[in-house]
Design a protein around this motif. Structure first.
Motif, mmCIF file in Angstrom:
data_model
loop_
_atom_site.group_PDB
_atom_site.id
_atom_site.type_symbol
_atom_site.label_atom_id
_atom_site.label_comp_id
_atom_site.label_asym_id
_atom_site.label_seq_id
_atom_site.Cartn_x
_atom_site.Cartn_y
_atom_site.Cartn_z
ATOM 1 N N HIS A 1 1.167 5.509 -0.381
ATOM 2 C CA HIS A 1 0.500 6.814 -0.355
ATOM 3 C C HIS A 1 1.528 7.892 -0.648
ATOM 4 O O HIS A 1 2.642 7.836 -0.134
ATOM 5 N N CYS B 1 -2.214 -7.469 -5.537
ATOM 6 C CA CYS B 1 -3.452 -7.622 -4.769
ATOM 7 C C CYS B 1 -3.606 -9.108 -4.438
ATOM 8 O O CYS B 1 -4.634 -9.711 -4.720
ATOM 9 N N ILE C 1 -11.758 1.734 -10.479
ATOM 10 C CA ILE C 1 -10.345 1.844 -10.104
ATOM 11 C C ILE C 1 -9.525 1.310 -11.276
ATOM 12 O O ILE C 1 -9.720 0.159 -11.682
ATOM 13 N N VAL D 1 -4.624 0.182 -8.996
ATOM 14 C CA VAL D 1 -3.989 -1.057 -8.529
ATOM 15 C C VAL D 1 -2.978 -1.459 -9.603
ATOM 16 O O VAL D 1 -3.341 -1.598 -10.786
ATOM 17 N N LEU E 1 -9.051 3.893 -3.716
ATOM 18 C CA LEU E 1 -7.723 3.693 -4.317
ATOM 19 C C LEU E 1 -7.669 4.402 -5.674
ATOM 20 O O LEU E 1 -8.642 4.380 -6.433
ATOM 21 N N SER F 1 -3.307 7.200 -3.469
ATOM 22 C CA SER F 1 -3.135 5.888 -2.830
ATOM 23 C C SER F 1 -3.132 4.801 -3.891
ATOM 24 O O SER F 1 -4.071 4.706 -4.692
ATOM 25 N N LEU F 2 -2.103 3.991 -3.881
ATOM 26 C CA LEU F 2 -1.981 2.885 -4.837
ATOM 27 C C LEU F 2 -1.818 1.578 -4.086
ATOM 28 O O LEU F 2 -1.187 1.534 -3.018
ATOM 29 N N LEU F 3 -2.339 0.515 -4.692
ATOM 30 C CA LEU F 3 -2.035 -0.828 -4.231
ATOM 31 C C LEU F 3 -1.143 -1.455 -5.297
ATOM 32 O O LEU F 3 -1.465 -1.388 -6.488
ATOM 33 N N LEU G 1 0.867 -1.176 0.000
ATOM 34 C CA LEU G 1 0.000 0.000 0.000
ATOM 35 C C LEU G 1 0.904 1.226 0.000
ATOM 36 O O LEU G 1 1.785 1.355 0.863
ATOM 37 N N LEU H 1 -6.405 -0.265 4.707
ATOM 38 C CA LEU H 1 -6.971 0.991 4.200
ATOM 39 C C LEU H 1 -7.721 1.728 5.308
ATOM 40 O O LEU H 1 -7.614 2.947 5.451
#
Ligand SMILES: [Zn+2]
Ligand SMILES: [Zn+2]
Length: 297
Positions: A34, A44, A89, A68, A65, A39-41, A32, A55
């Motif tokens: 920021h 997954c 997203i 991703v 988000l 905010s990116l993942l 994760l 989160l």
């Protein structure tokens, strides 16, 4: 740059950049990230409850988000992607990963080497790696200040990784197995060969020697996270020692942390600001594909 509890890292006095591993290894991978309200993942592959809990600690929901990023289609990197599909997203991957991971085209944003994508404050670059997947990549994440690079699931080192590694303030590199533990261990022979192959996973020795060579003479002080450690064929203390010793042989002393496999890792925060221009990949002379792409830009 510090590692600290997430609740202190992301609320009052929020740092410019924070990064946390939500799990690292064959049981699931995700980071994760920021920066400046974005905010990116990255991958997954952990359980969706782990993602939503991380989160929530930052007062965010899954649908907040900004994107991703997916490295490749193996299940330990996309296990919870189905919870993202159908939401608004963007899911970022190479074309080969999109096909194998069945990412729906309307939600997909293609990334390829030399062609970065920007999400708010963050620019992401894909760097190809050698792994037994359709079109696997690692990422360089440039926040305009701090930079991080993530290279897990690679069977062999490549010169193209040197430039992003040297540009990064946080380096996440696979240190999957101890060579002797793998070959003496319980895996069947075909699996041992697959793990050790040039499209398998990076050994402690290859991680350590490649990282030390890449950072030779570098002036910055990046933090190192060792990723995707095997539960059967590795020991975090062994992996850490091998990298620390290799770095010391180059007179480099850095914080080196093996990431926990099944639990949240430390939070890395940074307030680094750079006056230098945004990162761009240097042409790699031994890589004609990259050279051709660079020539087009
Ligand atoms: Zn993996
Ligand atoms: Zn993989």
């Amino acid at each position: 740059m510090t590692s600290q509890n997430p609740s202190t890292a992301t609320r009052a006095g929020e740092p410019a950049v924070s990064v946390q591993s939500l799990g690292s290894g064959s049981s699931g991978n995700a980071f994760l990230i920021h920066a400046g309200g974005t905010s990116l993942l990255l991958d997954c592959g952990v359980g969706i409850r782990t993602v939503t809990r991380a989160l929530r600690e930052r007062d965010l929901r899954l649908d907040q988000l900004d994107a991703v990023l997916v490295t490749h289609e193996h299940s330990d990197h996309i296990r919870s992607l189905s919870y993202v599909i159908g939401k608004e997203i963007p899911i970022v991957s190479t074309a080969g990963t999109r096909r194998r991971a069945n990412i729906p085209p309307p939600q997909w944003e293609q990334i390829s080497p030399g062609r970065p994508l920007a999400f708010g404050a963050i620019t992401v670059w894909a760097i190809m790696v050698s792994h037994d997947a359709a079109e696997p990549c690692g990422y360089l994440i440039d926040t305009g200040g701090a930079r991080m690079s993530v290279f897990t699931d690679l069977g062999s080192w490549h010169e193209r990784l040197v430039d992003p590694i040297r540009a990064s303030d946080l380096i996440v590199l696979e240190s999957n197995h101890d060579h002797d533990m793998l070959w003496r261990g319980p895996y069947p022979a075909h699996l041992k060969r697959r793990v050790a192959s040039p499209v398998g996973h990076l050994s402690n020795a290859d991680c350590a020697s490649s990282l030390a060579a890449a950072l030779r003479g570098a002036s910055n002080q990046p933090e190192i996270w060792l990723a995707h450690l095997s539960e059967t064929n590795n020991d975090p203390a062994v992996a850490r020692r091998e990298t620390v010793h290799a770095l010391e042989s180059e007179d480099i002393v850095l914080d080196v942390t093996p990431l926990p496999r099944r639990s949240l890792g430390p939070v890395w925060t940074s307030t680094v600001s750079r006056n230098a221009p945004a990162w761009r990949p240097a042409p790699v002379l031994s890589d004609p594909t990259q050279l051709a792409l660079d020539a087009l830009l």
